[in-house]
Design a protein around this motif. Structure first.
Motif, PDB file in Angstrom:
ATOM      1  N   LEU A  98     -54.380 -74.443  13.347  1.00  0.00           N
ATOM      2  CA  LEU A  98     -53.945 -73.767  14.559  1.00  0.00           C
ATOM      3  C   LEU A  98     -52.701 -72.972  14.224  1.00  0.00           C
ATOM      4  CD1 LEU A  98     -54.141 -73.496  17.733  1.00  0.00           C
ATOM      5  CD2 LEU A  98     -52.495 -75.365  17.806  1.00  0.00           C
ATOM      6  N   LYS A  99     -52.624 -71.764  14.738  1.00  0.00           N
ATOM      7  CA  LYS A  99     -51.436 -70.950  14.509  1.00  0.00           C
ATOM      8  C   LYS A  99     -51.027 -70.304  15.818  1.00  0.00           C
ATOM      9  CE  LYS A  99     -49.416 -67.380  11.558  1.00  0.00           C
ATOM     10  NZ  LYS A  99     -49.638 -66.461  10.420  1.00  0.00           N
ATOM     11  N   THR A 100     -49.781 -70.487  16.194  1.00  0.00           N
ATOM     12  CA  THR A 100     -49.235 -69.835  17.367  1.00  0.00           C
ATOM     13  C   THR A 100     -47.960 -69.130  16.952  1.00  0.00           C
ATOM     14  OG1 THR A 100     -47.752 -71.598  18.072  1.00  0.00           O
ATOM     15  CG2 THR A 100     -50.050 -71.789  18.756  1.00  0.00           C
ATOM     16  N   ASP A 101     -47.459 -68.260  17.811  1.00  0.00           N
ATOM     17  CA  ASP A 101     -46.222 -67.540  17.503  1.00  0.00           C
ATOM     18  C   ASP A 101     -45.074 -68.508  17.262  1.00  0.00           C
ATOM     19  OD1 ASP A 101     -47.570 -65.186  17.785  1.00  0.00           O
ATOM     20  OD2 ASP A 101     -46.932 -64.839  19.860  1.00  0.00           O
ATOM     21  N   ARG A 102     -45.062 -69.577  18.014  1.00  0.00           N
ATOM     22  CA  ARG A 102     -43.963 -70.537  17.898  1.00  0.00           C
ATOM     23  C   ARG A 102     -44.093 -71.406  16.659  1.00  0.00           C
ATOM     24  NH1 ARG A 102     -45.088 -69.941  23.215  1.00  0.00           N
ATOM     25  NH2 ARG A 102     -43.377 -69.670  24.683  1.00  0.00           N
ATOM     26  N   GLN A 103     -45.257 -71.324  16.030  1.00  0.00           N
ATOM     27  CA  GLN A 103     -45.499 -72.199  14.900  1.00  0.00           C
ATOM     28  C   GLN A 103     -45.715 -71.436  13.611  1.00  0.00           C
ATOM     29  OE1 GLN A 103     -48.437 -75.039  16.300  1.00  0.00           O
ATOM     30  NE2 GLN A 103     -48.140 -75.993  14.346  1.00  0.00           N
ATOM     31  N   ALA A 104     -45.245 -70.225  13.566  1.00  0.00           N
ATOM     32  CA  ALA A 104     -45.517 -69.368  12.408  1.00  0.00           C
ATOM     33  C   ALA A 104     -45.021 -69.995  11.114  1.00  0.00           C
ATOM     34  CB  ALA A 104     -44.867 -68.005  12.611  1.00  0.00           C
ATOM     35  N   GLU A 105     -43.955 -70.800  11.231  1.00  0.00           N
ATOM     36  CA  GLU A 105     -43.378 -71.379  10.012  1.00  0.00           C
ATOM     37  C   GLU A 105     -44.366 -72.263   9.278  1.00  0.00           C
ATOM     38  OE1 GLU A 105     -40.261 -72.407  13.243  1.00  0.00           O
ATOM     39  OE2 GLU A 105     -42.400 -72.004  13.186  1.00  0.00           O
ATOM     40  N   SER A 106     -45.231 -72.925  10.029  1.00  0.00           N
ATOM     41  CA  SER A 106     -46.104 -73.916   9.401  1.00  0.00           C
ATOM     42  C   SER A 106     -47.463 -73.360   9.011  1.00  0.00           C
ATOM     43  CB  SER A 106     -46.290 -75.112  10.354  1.00  0.00           C
ATOM     44  OG  SER A 106     -46.822 -74.683  11.575  1.00  0.00           O
ATOM     45  N   GLY A 107     -47.708 -72.082   9.335  1.00  0.00           N
ATOM     46  CA  GLY A 107     -48.972 -71.469   8.945  1.00  0.00           C
ATOM     47  C   GLY A 107     -50.171 -72.164   9.580  1.00  0.00           C
ATOM     48  N   ARG A 108     -51.329 -72.013   8.959  1.00  0.00           N
ATOM     49  CA  ARG A 108     -52.550 -72.618   9.494  1.00  0.00           C
ATOM     50  C   ARG A 108     -52.769 -73.996   8.886  1.00  0.00           C
ATOM     51  NH1 ARG A 108     -55.914 -70.068  12.744  1.00  0.00           N
ATOM     52  NH2 ARG A 108     -55.545 -67.877  13.232  1.00  0.00           N
ATOM     53  N   SER A 109     -51.873 -74.884   9.142  1.00  0.00           N
ATOM     54  CA  SER A 109     -51.976 -76.248   8.635  1.00  0.00           C
ATOM     55  C   SER A 109     -52.733 -77.111   9.642  1.00  0.00           C
ATOM     56  CB  SER A 109     -50.584 -76.829   8.413  1.00  0.00           C
ATOM     57  OG  SER A 109     -49.830 -76.028   7.545  1.00  0.00           O
ATOM     58  N   PRO A 110     -53.315 -78.220   9.195  1.00  0.00           N
ATOM     59  CA  PRO A 110     -53.909 -79.170  10.139  1.00  0.00           C
ATOM     60  C   PRO A 110     -52.842 -79.700  11.092  1.00  0.00           C
ATOM     61  CG  PRO A 110     -54.519 -79.683   7.875  1.00  0.00           C
ATOM     62  CD  PRO A 110     -53.430 -78.669   7.811  1.00  0.00           C
ATOM     63  N   ILE A 111     -53.296 -80.145  12.253  1.00  0.00           N
ATOM     64  CA  ILE A 111     -52.372 -80.583  13.297  1.00  0.00           C
ATOM     65  C   ILE A 111     -52.847 -81.902  13.890  1.00  0.00           C
ATOM     66  CG2 ILE A 111     -51.727 -80.057  15.704  1.00  0.00           C
ATOM     67  CD1 ILE A 111     -51.408 -77.145  14.741  1.00  0.00           C
ATOM     68  N   LEU A 112     -51.888 -82.770  14.194  1.00  0.00           N
ATOM     69  CA  LEU A 112     -52.165 -84.012  14.904  1.00  0.00           C
ATOM     70  C   LEU A 112     -51.407 -83.978  16.226  1.00  0.00           C
ATOM     71  CD1 LEU A 112     -53.229 -86.975  15.055  1.00  0.00           C
ATOM     72  CD2 LEU A 112     -51.104 -87.665  13.893  1.00  0.00           C
ATOM     73  N   ILE A 113     -52.108 -84.247  17.312  1.00  0.00           N
ATOM     74  CA  ILE A 113     -51.487 -84.312  18.635  1.00  0.00           C
ATOM     75  C   ILE A 113     -51.626 -85.733  19.153  1.00  0.00           C
ATOM     76  CG2 ILE A 113     -51.461 -83.389  20.986  1.00  0.00           C
ATOM     77  CD1 ILE A 113     -52.910 -80.920  19.865  1.00  0.00           C
ATOM     78  N   LEU A 114     -50.528 -86.268  19.681  1.00  0.00           N
ATOM     79  CA  LEU A 114     -50.517 -87.617  20.237  1.00  0.00           C
ATOM     80  C   LEU A 114     -49.891 -87.599  21.628  1.00  0.00           C
ATOM     81  CD1 LEU A 114     -49.130 -89.620  17.172  1.00  0.00           C
ATOM     82  CD2 LEU A 114     -51.494 -89.686  18.002  1.00  0.00           C
ATOM     83  N   SER A 115     -50.387 -88.441  22.517  1.00  0.00           N
ATOM     84  CA  SER A 115     -49.722 -88.639  23.799  1.00  0.00           C
ATOM     85  C   SER A 115     -48.367 -89.296  23.574  1.00  0.00           C
ATOM     86  CB  SER A 115     -50.574 -89.530  24.711  1.00  0.00           C
ATOM     87  OG  SER A 115     -51.750 -88.874  25.111  1.00  0.00           O
ATOM     88  N   HIS A 116     -47.426 -88.948  24.417  1.00  0.00           N
ATOM     89  CA  HIS A 116     -46.106 -89.575  24.324  1.00  0.00           C
ATOM     90  C   HIS A 116     -46.188 -91.034  24.764  1.00  0.00           C
ATOM     91  CE1 HIS A 116     -41.778 -90.110  24.554  1.00  0.00           C
ATOM     92  NE2 HIS A 116     -41.935 -90.604  25.771  1.00  0.00           N
ATOM     93  N   ALA A 117     -45.427 -91.889  24.109  1.00  0.00           N
ATOM     94  CA  ALA A 117     -45.379 -93.306  24.472  1.00  0.00           C
ATOM     95  C   ALA A 117     -43.931 -93.787  24.406  1.00  0.00           C
ATOM     96  CB  ALA A 117     -46.254 -94.126  23.535  1.00  0.00           C
ATOM     97  N   GLU A 118     -43.647 -94.837  25.127  1.00  0.00           N
ATOM     98  CA  GLU A 118     -42.299 -95.391  25.162  1.00  0.00           C
ATOM     99  C   GLU A 118     -42.096 -96.407  24.035  1.00  0.00           C
ATOM    100  OE1 GLU A 118     -40.011 -94.241  27.178  1.00  0.00           O
ATOM    101  OE2 GLU A 118     -41.476 -92.917  28.140  1.00  0.00           O
ATOM    102  N   ALA A 119     -40.851 -96.556  23.612  1.00  0.00           N
ATOM    103  CA  ALA A 119     -40.527 -97.569  22.612  1.00  0.00           C
ATOM    104  C   ALA A 119     -40.845 -98.955  23.159  1.00  0.00           C
ATOM    105  CB  ALA A 119     -39.051 -97.475  22.230  1.00  0.00           C
ATOM    106  N   LEU A 120     -41.344 -99.828  22.324  1.00  0.00           N
ATOM    107  CA  LEU A 120     -41.706-101.180  22.750  1.00  0.00           C
ATOM    108  C   LEU A 120     -40.514-102.124  22.730  1.00  0.00           C
ATOM    109  CD1 LEU A 120     -43.817-103.376  23.475  1.00  0.00           C
ATOM    110  CD2 LEU A 120     -44.132-103.719  21.018  1.00  0.00           C
ATOM    111  N   PHE A 121     -39.742-102.083  21.648  1.00  0.00           N
ATOM    112  CA  PHE A 121     -38.707-103.086  21.437  1.00  0.00           C
ATOM    113  C   PHE A 121     -37.371-102.664  22.047  1.00  0.00           C
ATOM    114  CE2 PHE A 121     -41.623-104.123  17.897  1.00  0.00           C
ATOM    115  CZ  PHE A 121     -41.814-105.468  18.172  1.00  0.00           C
ATOM    116  N   SER A 122     -37.222-102.914  23.332  1.00  0.00           N
ATOM    117  CA  SER A 122     -35.930-102.707  23.977  1.00  0.00           C
ATOM    118  C   SER A 122     -35.154-104.029  23.935  1.00  0.00           C
ATOM    119  CB  SER A 122     -36.126-102.237  25.417  1.00  0.00           C
ATOM    120  OG  SER A 122     -36.945-103.150  26.131  1.00  0.00           O
TER     121      SER A 122
END
Length: 286
Positions: A98-122
């Motif tokens: 994936l390549k977007t204007d905001r991501q030009a630095e990383s070129g067409r590299s593979p991408i991993l997307i994850l949902s945000h999660a909270e830290a467990l150990f408070s």
């Protein structure tokens, strides 16, 4: 038991979704120099992380990232009613490039997307012994699932356990290895704070080295204190010789558990997560 998850646990972003996203760079400066890019973004009032690696910048960082992508992708490729998605994974998506204007630095590299999660150990200082025990068991259940699938995490840290929609999940699988295919450490691919004594002697990572790492996580969480060392040699001395389990009086009920997880010699350490859980379950916690 590993339960089947609904298809929405696989994120479904399309390339056009990224044209208007506000990607906020969160990479640590050192990682940036090695071509690692970590962003956070919001989409439809949900928060996500986007992780990618510029290719041909740093062999070690690239190998770790591609290893993690392959780990996630296997569950997409193999998912079926008889082989459901593991319960310990956050909702995720692997995109080949994936390549977007905001991501030009990383070129067409593979991408991993994850949902945000909270830290467990408070902070656990206000938790009852029974609440602490339940949290420890949830962590052990998650790690047991990973091991039952034939994998060791191989770089467990406190921040790698997160909480998402009332379930404990694991993240960061860059160093994950097949249980029976682990090799002797040729370079530093674990964090000295959590390394079992035998790893300082270039031994193979095993289920028992995962257990040791979780033991350190539990010990620091229960005591509210971080182990300290100045350098690699000091960490080796701490884990191989100096570490002593000292707990507050009201937490001494967990000393047997920690002693079995943090035994310096593998022969004296718990051999699997089932044995760890049995020790914890037999403690009379009120």
């Amino acid at each position: 038991m590993i339960q089947s998850k609904k298809p929405q646990n696989l994120l479904q972003f399309k390339e056009e979704d990224f044209s208007s996203l506000n990607l906020i760079l969160k990479t640590k400066p050192k990682s940036l120099t090695f071509g690692r890019f970590l962003y956070t973004f919001e989409h439809q009032q949900q928060h996500y992380w986007l992780k990618t690696q510029a290719l041909r910048i740093n062999q070690s960082y690239e190998a770790g990232f591609l290893n993690e992508l392959a780990f996630y992708q296997q569950f997409v490729d193999q998912r079926s009613s008889s082989n459901p998605m593991p319960d310990f994974l956050l909702p995720f998506q692997v995109i080949a490039h994936l390549k977007t204007d905001r991501q030009a630095e990383s070129g067409r590299s593979p991408i991993l997307i994850l949902s945000h999660a909270e830290a467990l150990f408070s902070d656990c200082s206000d938790m009852s012994l029974n609440e602490i025990k339940k949290t420890l068991l949830k962590v052990l259940d998650v790690l047991d699932q990973l091991h039952q699938l034939g994998w060791i995490h191989a770089d467990l840290k406190r921040e790698h356990f997160v909480q998402y929609q009332q379930r404990v999940c694991l993240i960061d699988f860059e160093q994950v290895e097949k249980v029976n295919l682990s090799q002797k450490m040729q370079s530093l691919t674990a964090t000295p704070r959590y390394m079992a004594p035998e790893l300082f002697h270039a031994a193979k990572k095993t289920i028992q080295t995962d257990i040791y790492a979780v033991g350190i996580i539990f010990y620091e969480w229960l005591t509210g204190q971080r182990l300290t060392a100045e350098n690699y040699q000091d960490w080796a001395y701490l884990h191989c010789q100096r570490l002593r389990i000292v707990l507050p009086e009201h937490l001494l009920i967990f000393k047997k558990l920690l002693s079995g997880m943090l035994a310096k010699q593998k022969e004296g350490r718990f051999t699997d997560i089932y044995t760890v859980k049995q020790c914890l379950l037999t403690e009379n916690v009120q």
